[in-house]
Design a protein around this motif. Structure first.
Motif, PDB file in Angstrom:
ATOM      1  N   SER A 213       0.838  -1.201   0.000  1.00  0.00           N
ATOM      2  CA  SER A 213       0.000   0.000   0.000  1.00  0.00           C
ATOM      3  C   SER A 213       0.873   1.251   0.000  1.00  0.00           C
ATOM      4  CB  SER A 213      -0.928  -0.006   1.214  1.00  0.00           C
ATOM      5  OG  SER A 213      -0.161   0.013   2.413  1.00  0.00           O
ATOM      6  N   GLY A 214       0.268   2.360  -0.372  1.00  0.00           N
ATOM      7  CA  GLY A 214       1.008   3.615  -0.435  1.00  0.00           C
ATOM      8  C   GLY A 214       1.410   3.951  -1.861  1.00  0.00           C
ATOM      9  N   ARG A 215       1.936   5.158  -2.031  1.00  0.00           N
ATOM     10  CA  ARG A 215       2.351   5.634  -3.350  1.00  0.00           C
ATOM     11  C   ARG A 215       3.859   5.803  -3.407  1.00  0.00           C
ATOM     12  NH1 ARG A 215      -1.560   7.421  -6.749  1.00  0.00           N
ATOM     13  NH2 ARG A 215      -3.691   7.497  -5.913  1.00  0.00           N
ATOM     14  N   CYS A 216       4.400   5.547  -4.586  1.00  0.00           N
ATOM     15  CA  CYS A 216       5.844   5.673  -4.781  1.00  0.00           C
ATOM     16  C   CYS A 216       6.256   7.126  -4.540  1.00  0.00           C
ATOM     17  CB  CYS A 216       6.226   5.243  -6.196  1.00  0.00           C
ATOM     18  SG  CYS A 216       7.954   5.542  -6.611  1.00  0.00           S
ATOM     19  N   PRO A 217       7.278   7.377  -3.740  1.00  0.00           N
ATOM     20  CA  PRO A 217       7.705   8.753  -3.491  1.00  0.00           C
ATOM     21  C   PRO A 217       8.209   9.475  -4.736  1.00  0.00           C
ATOM     22  CG  PRO A 217       8.602   7.253  -1.838  1.00  0.00           C
ATOM     23  CD  PRO A 217       8.005   6.403  -2.923  1.00  0.00           C
ATOM     24  N   TRP A 218       8.572   8.727  -5.783  1.00  0.00           N
ATOM     25  CA  TRP A 218       9.153   9.360  -6.979  1.00  0.00           C
ATOM     26  C   TRP A 218       8.109   9.623  -8.046  1.00  0.00           C
ATOM     27  CZ3 TRP A 218      13.507  11.247  -5.677  1.00  0.00           C
ATOM     28  CH2 TRP A 218      14.356  10.574  -4.801  1.00  0.00           C
ATOM     29  N   CYS A 219       7.212   8.671  -8.316  1.00  0.00           N
ATOM     30  CA  CYS A 219       6.241   8.850  -9.402  1.00  0.00           C
ATOM     31  C   CYS A 219       4.809   8.982  -8.906  1.00  0.00           C
ATOM     32  CB  CYS A 219       6.333   7.692 -10.392  1.00  0.00           C
ATOM     33  SG  CYS A 219       5.899   6.074  -9.693  1.00  0.00           S
ATOM     34  N   GLU A 261      16.166  -3.141   2.979  1.00  0.00           N
ATOM     35  CA  GLU A 261      15.559  -3.222   4.307  1.00  0.00           C
ATOM     36  C   GLU A 261      15.864  -2.006   5.162  1.00  0.00           C
ATOM     37  OE1 GLU A 261      15.122  -6.589   7.859  1.00  0.00           O
ATOM     38  OE2 GLU A 261      16.470  -6.891   6.143  1.00  0.00           O
ATOM     39  N   GLY A 262      17.054  -1.417   5.005  1.00  0.00           N
ATOM     40  CA  GLY A 262      17.408  -0.264   5.819  1.00  0.00           C
ATOM     41  C   GLY A 262      16.641   0.997   5.479  1.00  0.00           C
ATOM     42  N   ALA A 263      15.955   1.026   4.336  1.00  0.00           N
ATOM     43  CA  ALA A 263      15.232   2.226   3.910  1.00  0.00           C
ATOM     44  C   ALA A 263      13.728   2.095   4.063  1.00  0.00           C
ATOM     45  CB  ALA A 263      15.581   2.544   2.458  1.00  0.00           C
ATOM     46  N   TRP A 264      13.253   1.029   4.716  1.00  0.00           N
ATOM     47  CA  TRP A 264      11.812   0.816   4.793  1.00  0.00           C
ATOM     48  C   TRP A 264      11.124   1.829   5.712  1.00  0.00           C
ATOM     49  CZ3 TRP A 264      11.937  -5.253   5.400  1.00  0.00           C
ATOM     50  CH2 TRP A 264      12.300  -5.804   4.169  1.00  0.00           C
ATOM     51  N   VAL A 265      11.788   2.239   6.768  1.00  0.00           N
ATOM     52  CA  VAL A 265      11.167   3.210   7.675  1.00  0.00           C
ATOM     53  C   VAL A 265      10.915   4.516   6.932  1.00  0.00           C
ATOM     54  CG1 VAL A 265      11.479   4.527   9.794  1.00  0.00           C
ATOM     55  CG2 VAL A 265      12.217   2.141   9.706  1.00  0.00           C
ATOM     56  N   ALA A 269       7.265   6.303   5.682  1.00  0.00           N
ATOM     57  CA  ALA A 269       6.907   7.684   6.010  1.00  0.00           C
ATOM     58  C   ALA A 269       6.611   8.503   4.758  1.00  0.00           C
ATOM     59  CB  ALA A 269       8.030   8.327   6.818  1.00  0.00           C
ATOM     60  N   GLU A 270       7.376   8.278   3.685  1.00  0.00           N
ATOM     61  CA  GLU A 270       7.208   9.086   2.483  1.00  0.00           C
ATOM     62  C   GLU A 270       6.071   8.587   1.597  1.00  0.00           C
ATOM     63  OE1 GLU A 270      10.985   8.971   0.587  1.00  0.00           O
ATOM     64  OE2 GLU A 270      11.913  10.445   1.946  1.00  0.00           O
ATOM     65  N   SER A 271       5.775   7.299   1.646  1.00  0.00           N
ATOM     66  CA  SER A 271       4.739   6.748   0.762  1.00  0.00           C
ATOM     67  C   SER A 271       3.372   6.674   1.418  1.00  0.00           C
ATOM     68  CB  SER A 271       5.145   5.347   0.300  1.00  0.00           C
ATOM     69  OG  SER A 271       5.197   4.448   1.406  1.00  0.00           O
ATOM     70  N   GLY A 272       3.328   6.840   2.743  1.00  0.00           N
ATOM     71  CA  GLY A 272       2.066   6.700   3.445  1.00  0.00           C
ATOM     72  C   GLY A 272       1.695   5.273   3.752  1.00  0.00           C
ATOM     73  N   ALA A 273       2.633   4.348   3.579  1.00  0.00           N
ATOM     74  CA  ALA A 273       2.354   2.937   3.862  1.00  0.00           C
ATOM     75  C   ALA A 273       2.542   2.644   5.338  1.00  0.00           C
ATOM     76  CB  ALA A 273       3.279   2.039   3.030  1.00  0.00           C
ATOM     77  N   ASP A 274       1.933   1.562   5.783  1.00  0.00           N
ATOM     78  CA  ASP A 274       2.073   1.114   7.159  1.00  0.00           C
ATOM     79  C   ASP A 274       3.354   0.284   7.266  1.00  0.00           C
ATOM     80  OD1 ASP A 274       1.730   0.411   9.790  1.00  0.00           O
ATOM     81  OD2 ASP A 274       0.180  -1.085   9.385  1.00  0.00           O
ATOM     82  N   LEU A 275       4.251   0.667   8.176  1.00  0.00           N
ATOM     83  CA  LEU A 275       5.534  -0.027   8.301  1.00  0.00           C
ATOM     84  C   LEU A 275       5.343  -1.493   8.674  1.00  0.00           C
ATOM     85  CD1 LEU A 275       8.614   0.048   8.286  1.00  0.00           C
ATOM     86  CD2 LEU A 275       8.551   0.815  10.667  1.00  0.00           C
ATOM     87  N   ALA A 276       4.395  -1.792   9.559  1.00  0.00           N
ATOM     88  CA  ALA A 276       4.155  -3.184   9.945  1.00  0.00           C
ATOM     89  C   ALA A 276       3.668  -4.006   8.759  1.00  0.00           C
ATOM     90  CB  ALA A 276       3.141  -3.239  11.095  1.00  0.00           C
ATOM     91  N   GLU A 277       2.768  -3.439   7.964  1.00  0.00           N
ATOM     92  CA  GLU A 277       2.276  -4.143   6.780  1.00  0.00           C
ATOM     93  C   GLU A 277       3.392  -4.329   5.761  1.00  0.00           C
ATOM     94  OE1 GLU A 277      -0.938  -3.466   3.127  1.00  0.00           O
ATOM     95  OE2 GLU A 277      -0.766  -2.011   4.764  1.00  0.00           O
ATOM     96  N   LEU A 278       4.222  -3.316   5.591  1.00  0.00           N
ATOM     97  CA  LEU A 278       5.331  -3.409   4.646  1.00  0.00           C
ATOM     98  C   LEU A 278       6.304  -4.500   5.062  1.00  0.00           C
ATOM     99  CD1 LEU A 278       7.116  -0.378   3.057  1.00  0.00           C
ATOM    100  CD2 LEU A 278       8.467  -2.260   3.927  1.00  0.00           C
ATOM    101  N   THR A 279       6.623  -4.560   6.355  1.00  0.00           N
ATOM    102  CA  THR A 279       7.535  -5.592   6.850  1.00  0.00           C
ATOM    103  C   THR A 279       6.938  -6.984   6.673  1.00  0.00           C
ATOM    104  OG1 THR A 279       8.376  -4.017   8.481  1.00  0.00           O
ATOM    105  CG2 THR A 279       8.873  -6.335   8.842  1.00  0.00           C
ATOM    106  N   ALA A 280       5.635  -7.123   6.918  1.00  0.00           N
ATOM    107  CA  ALA A 280       4.985  -8.422   6.732  1.00  0.00           C
ATOM    108  C   ALA A 280       4.941  -8.815   5.261  1.00  0.00           C
ATOM    109  CB  ALA A 280       3.574  -8.379   7.313  1.00  0.00           C
TER     110      ALA A 280
END
Length: 292
Positions: A213-219, A261-265, A269-280
């Motif tokens: 979920s979330g939008r790409c910070p670049w496009c 993995e080091g850039a997921w936080v 924050a920039e894409s509006g995605a949930d960090l827990a969902e992204l990690t899962a």
């Protein structure tokens, strides 16, 4: 004349804020307890035990996946060969199949191939696919080495010769003993995961992809995808280009910008995605790998 009161006590009164009752030598040090009632040490021990249990279960599932896929790999390895002496079934009413080449014809074809490098046309045995053969050899050698490494680390006698399936079952039976050694347990999990992936790719399975979920910070498009096998998140929009000079997506149209993995936080924050969902979504699980 007033005389000083000599009966006054020489004991000093405690300062404001100091404890009124000093701790005796035999008293225990106060235990740092969490709101839930467990001490910090007990909670750390419980978390470590849960992590070991999770790694053990993960290793077992990868072994089960490899046990299921490796026989399929052996089936793919066998060429479609039919013995010339085997009887050929001809359906009723159908014309009989043409007979194979005679000895004179085979000798003539051999001389032509040796002299001119030409191969005669006609039905031939299916060629052996090298990528399947390489995968079988890699997995077979890997299972043998892993079996011997587990026995050596656990100070067990050298394992008996066995087929791949038998060795995998033997390794699975030793997982409980391997759980006492974190290094060995993670090594077993990583190796069986690598071999199961190799088996899946050789059989034509696609790499697992999970939508994030979330939008790409670049496009700004909803094109973020998690690739668990790579432990990375990519933007799959072909028109996406970032501003990083070190990223090849600026010059190579086939390249996609990736977040490790080091850039997921920061990505969350920039894409509006949930960090827990992204990690899962990026969790590399045998169930996800096996659903090919």
């Amino acid at each position: 004349m007033n005389t000083p009161n000599t009966s006054a006590s020489n004991t000093r009164t405690p300062d404001v804020g100091a404890p009124t009752v000093p701790r005796k030598a035999g008293d225990r040090k106060p235990v740092d307890r969490k709101p839930g009632g467990l001490s910090a040490d007990a909670e750390n021990a419980e978390n470590a035990e849960s992590a070991v249990t999770a790694v053990t279960a993960d290793a077992m599932l990868w072994i089960e996946l490899l046990l299921r896929l490796f026989p399929e790999l052996l089936t793919e390895l066998a060429p479609a060969y039919r013995s010339p002496s085997a009887p050929r079934g001809t359906p009723s009413g159908a014309h009989p199949a043409p007979a194979g080449p005679t000895r004179a014809e085979r000798e003539e074809a051999l001389r032509t191939e040796q002299a001119h490098g030409l191969t005669p046309s006609g039905a031939r045995t299916s060629p052996l696919r090298l990528h399947i053969s390489d995968a079988v050899r890699d997995i077979t050698d890997g299972v043998i080495e892993l079996d011997e490494a587990v026995h050596d680390r656990l100070r067990l006698p050298r394992p008996r010769r066995e087929q791949v399936a038998g060795r995998l079952l033997r390794i699975a039976g030793l997982l409980d003993r391997a759980a006492a050694d974190d290094v060995l347990l993670k090594h077993v999990r990583d190796e069986v995961r690598r071999m199961a992936r190799r088996c899946t790719r050789a059989l034509g399975g696609a790499e697992p992809v999970v939508r994030v979920s979330g939008r790409c910070p670049w496009c700004c498009s909803v094109s973020l995808r998690a690739f668990p096998a790579r432990r990375a998140v990519l933007c799959v929009n072909p028109a996406c280009r970032c501003t990083h000079r070190a990223c090849d997506c600026r010059t190579d149209p086939a390249h996609r910008h990736a977040w490790s993995e080091g850039a997921w936080v920061r990505l969350a924050a920039e894409s509006g995605a949930d960090l827990a969902e992204l990690t899962a979504s990026t969790a590399d699980t045998p169930r996800r790998e096996g659903s090919r």
